[in-house]
Design a protein around this motif. Sequence first.
Motif, PDB file in Angstrom:
ATOM      1  N   UNK A  23      -3.526   7.424  17.296  1.00 24.96           N
ATOM      2  CA  UNK A  23      -4.135   8.720  17.651  1.00 24.96           C
ATOM      3  C   UNK A  23      -3.082   9.819  17.516  1.00 24.96           C
ATOM      4  N   UNK A  24      -1.872   9.528  17.989  1.00 30.48           N
ATOM      5  CA  UNK A  24      -0.777  10.514  17.879  1.00 30.48           C
ATOM      6  C   UNK A  24      -0.476  10.860  16.436  1.00 30.48           C
ATOM      7  N   UNK A  25      -0.667   9.904  15.561  1.00 36.05           N
ATOM      8  CA  UNK A  25      -0.401  10.147  14.131  1.00 36.05           C
ATOM      9  C   UNK A  25      -1.517  10.963  13.484  1.00 36.05           C
ATOM     10  N   UNK A  26      -2.641  11.122  14.204  1.00 43.05           N
ATOM     11  CA  UNK A  26      -3.737  11.930  13.654  1.00 43.05           C
ATOM     12  C   UNK A  26      -4.933  11.124  13.171  1.00 43.05           C
ATOM     13  N   UNK A  27      -4.929   9.819  13.421  1.00 41.47           N
ATOM     14  CA  UNK A  27      -6.094   9.005  13.054  1.00 41.47           C
ATOM     15  C   UNK A  27      -7.224   9.340  14.039  1.00 41.47           C
ATOM     16  N   UNK A  28      -8.416   9.610  13.507  1.00 40.29           N
ATOM     17  CA  UNK A  28      -9.496  10.073  14.384  1.00 40.29           C
ATOM     18  C   UNK A  28     -10.722   9.147  14.401  1.00 40.29           C
ATOM     19  N   UNK A  29     -10.605   8.014  13.748  1.00 41.75           N
ATOM     20  CA  UNK A  29     -11.709   7.070  13.777  1.00 41.75           C
ATOM     21  C   UNK A  29     -11.152   5.664  13.941  1.00 41.75           C
ATOM     22  N   UNK A  30     -11.890   4.808  14.605  1.00 50.19           N
ATOM     23  CA  UNK A  30     -11.467   3.412  14.764  1.00 50.19           C
ATOM     24  C   UNK A  30     -12.659   2.501  14.576  1.00 50.19           C
ATOM     25  N   UNK A  85       0.809  -1.227   0.000  1.00 49.34           N
ATOM     26  CA  UNK A  85       0.000   0.000   0.000  1.00 49.34           C
ATOM     27  C   UNK A  85       0.838   1.270   0.000  1.00 49.34           C
ATOM     28  N   UNK A  86       2.118   1.170   0.347  1.00 46.20           N
ATOM     29  CA  UNK A  86       2.968   2.357   0.369  1.00 46.20           C
ATOM     30  C   UNK A  86       3.769   2.414   1.649  1.00 46.20           C
ATOM     31  N   UNK A  87       4.082   3.635   2.076  1.00 45.31           N
ATOM     32  CA  UNK A  87       4.974   3.811   3.226  1.00 45.31           C
ATOM     33  C   UNK A  87       4.287   4.663   4.295  1.00 45.31           C
ATOM     34  N   UNK A  88       4.944   4.750   5.448  1.00 42.98           N
ATOM     35  CA  UNK A  88       4.428   5.598   6.529  1.00 42.98           C
ATOM     36  C   UNK A  88       4.350   7.053   6.044  1.00 42.98           C
ATOM     37  N   UNK A  89       5.330   7.438   5.251  1.00 48.42           N
ATOM     38  CA  UNK A  89       5.323   8.815   4.710  1.00 48.42           C
ATOM     39  C   UNK A  89       4.083   9.058   3.863  1.00 48.42           C
ATOM     40  N   UNK A  90       3.750   8.081   3.053  1.00 44.77           N
ATOM     41  CA  UNK A  90       2.531   8.212   2.218  1.00 44.77           C
ATOM     42  C   UNK A  90       1.310   8.386   3.115  1.00 44.77           C
ATOM     43  N   UNK A  91       1.293   7.600   4.195  1.00 46.45           N
ATOM     44  CA  UNK A  91       0.134   7.678   5.091  1.00 46.45           C
ATOM     45  C   UNK A  91       0.061   9.063   5.743  1.00 46.45           C
ATOM     46  N   UNK A  92       1.217   9.549   6.205  1.00 42.78           N
ATOM     47  CA  UNK A  92       1.223  10.879   6.837  1.00 42.78           C
ATOM     48  C   UNK A  92       0.745  11.939   5.848  1.00 42.78           C
ATOM     49  N   UNK A  93       1.160  11.761   4.617  1.00 46.45           N
ATOM     50  CA  UNK A  93       0.731  12.682   3.563  1.00 46.45           C
ATOM     51  C   UNK A  93      -0.792  12.604   3.389  1.00 46.45           C
ATOM     52  N   UNK A  94      -1.301  11.393   3.373  1.00 44.60           N
ATOM     53  CA  UNK A  94      -2.755  11.202   3.231  1.00 44.60           C
ATOM     54  C   UNK A  94      -3.512  11.872   4.391  1.00 44.60           C
ATOM     55  N   UNK A  95      -3.020  11.654   5.607  1.00 46.31           N
ATOM     56  CA  UNK A  95      -3.707  12.242   6.771  1.00 46.31           C
ATOM     57  C   UNK A  95      -3.742  13.769   6.622  1.00 46.31           C
ATOM     58  N   UNK A  96      -2.597  14.338   6.240  1.00 45.76           N
ATOM     59  CA  UNK A  96      -2.508  15.808   6.127  1.00 45.76           C
ATOM     60  C   UNK A  96      -3.389  16.331   4.993  1.00 45.76           C
ATOM     61  N   UNK A  97      -3.345  15.670   3.849  1.00 44.88           N
ATOM     62  CA  UNK A  97      -4.131  16.141   2.695  1.00 44.88           C
ATOM     63  C   UNK A  97      -5.636  16.008   2.970  1.00 44.88           C
ATOM     64  N   UNK A  98      -6.011  14.931   3.624  1.00 45.82           N
ATOM     65  CA  UNK A  98      -7.434  14.728   3.922  1.00 45.82           C
ATOM     66  C   UNK A  98      -7.904  15.803   4.900  1.00 45.82           C
ATOM     67  N   UNK A  99      -7.080  16.082   5.900  1.00 37.86           N
ATOM     68  CA  UNK A  99      -7.425  17.123   6.906  1.00 37.86           C
ATOM     69  C   UNK A  99      -7.732  18.450   6.222  1.00 37.86           C
TER      70      UNK A  99
END
Length: 545
Positions: A186-193, A73-87
């Motif tokens: 949660x620290x990474x910015x995930x807001x739903x579980x 699926x990609x890397x942690x960096x990709x995920x951080x990018x996704x979290x930021x762009x979605x926000x």
Amino acid sequence: MADFKNKVIYQIYPKSFCDTNHDGIGDINGIISKLDYLQELGVDMIWMCPIFASPQRDSGYDIKDYYHIDPIFGTMKDLEHLIAEAKKKNIDLMFDMVFNHTSTEHEWFQKALKGNEKYKNYYFFKKGKDGKLPTNWDSKFGGKAWKYVPEFNEYYLHLYDEKQADLNWKNEEVRNELIKIINYWLDKGIRGFRFDVINNIDKREFTDSSDGIGKQYYCDQPKVHDYLHELNTKSFGLVEGTVTVGEMSATSVENCIGYTRPDNKELDMVFSFHHLKVDYLNKDKWTSMPFDFQELKDLLNTWQVKMQGGNGWNALFWNCHDQPRSVSRFGNDKKYRKESAKMLATTIHMMRGTPYIYQGEEIGMTNHYFTDIQQYKDVESINAYRILKEKGLDEKDIHQILQEKSRDNSRTPMQWDSSLNGGFSDVKPWLQSNQNYKDINVENDLKDSDSIFRYYQKLIQLRKTYKIISDGSYVPFLENHEVIFAYKRYYQDEELIVLNNYYDENTTVNIPHVQEYKVLISNYKEHNLKDTLTLRPYETIVLYK
Ligand code: NOJ
């Protein structure tokens, strides 16, 4: 407590959403590339099926490392990018926490297999009884729920696939590990579980059950409430604005009230599945039967009314990665595809609860109708094929059952446009695209002001505009009508009447003083509001005053 009543959540099956690195498998960057689309639809949160490191035996529901992203699926960096762009687009992410079991490739299980007592105690290793298995419980994916480990002369419990070993929640160390995982995300910015099969986590007693299934010993046991309360107060409950949903297998409404009543501090809402078993013959999924409309109505009404009475909250859904496509199942995916897809959407979106849209539902994607077992990738479907063969069923009948019930129906690649593989990938996808992508695709729906997509967009806007939809009370209506599913909503002095014709013939219904209402949304254009209303094939109409 999050304000989730006027929110709408979109489910992504990452493997099948959008492939940007040309390997035939969807990826995180693919999701980023479609955020504008999701924003246009109007959703508030994206639930992503698991993207953690996994051998993918059960498509990521077999996790081997909760802290790492699977490279497919990609890397942690990709995920951080996704979290930021979605926000930036006011969209939050919901992660899928598979905590009932881990993959047998997880480090904990691997250490357990080496005889490490601490980690053996993370799972359930048991001796056989009188030359038999520790209990007679079934695995949900076929066969029995115990796998023998010759080195220990013991068995371990797996309620799902044998590569998914059940975690021992009685062990506080296990619970602390899981709390740590949630807090990390949660620290990474995930807001739903979303918590996978979370009502199965407490194995009360290891006893044979008279039906050979075993549910009464591990499903909805009292300790589940304690464990959820503990998770809540030590992790997600500490962060304002989180949204949680529990996937409940074979649950009861009474327990679901308990799981979701705000004062219990457990979860925000639940997925229950009773309404998606109305086409099971004798409760067996792997059968073929037209759906029982009265039962469907009764179940949806009961869950609406009882959850309301107990101050619980439902997740509203027809589709997910485990269910065949609703338009093929409860609608008509040929002549009335558009009408019935909109009608089904209205049924759910006007209810009391939080609606979930599964990728492709918003453009009316249909079942695939695979014809060869080689085309299937889902472990459950492949097991079912083998078991039905062993039972002696005809190849043709088996295919019909799989075409109606297989989870792969909903897992086919998202249909973006009419180019190769529906624009999902420029190489062969991991699972074959539905060949109807030339007609059914996002590009077409975005161009058409009357499309299913535009209809979903409007349903979402209505929930955000009318408090009666998000906060109103629910009252069943026309309960015994043979083809209409109807209900009313009330809020202060406002009233909403929701009428849905589930069949392909005209039907009539009497609504006194109907001229006093306005049509909030419908899948037909012209309406002649007379006290005796005629509903056309699959017509839905929402009346408001
Ligand atoms: C429910 C998930 O939705 C499904 O896809 C999975 O196979 C089982 N839980 C086991 O994790």
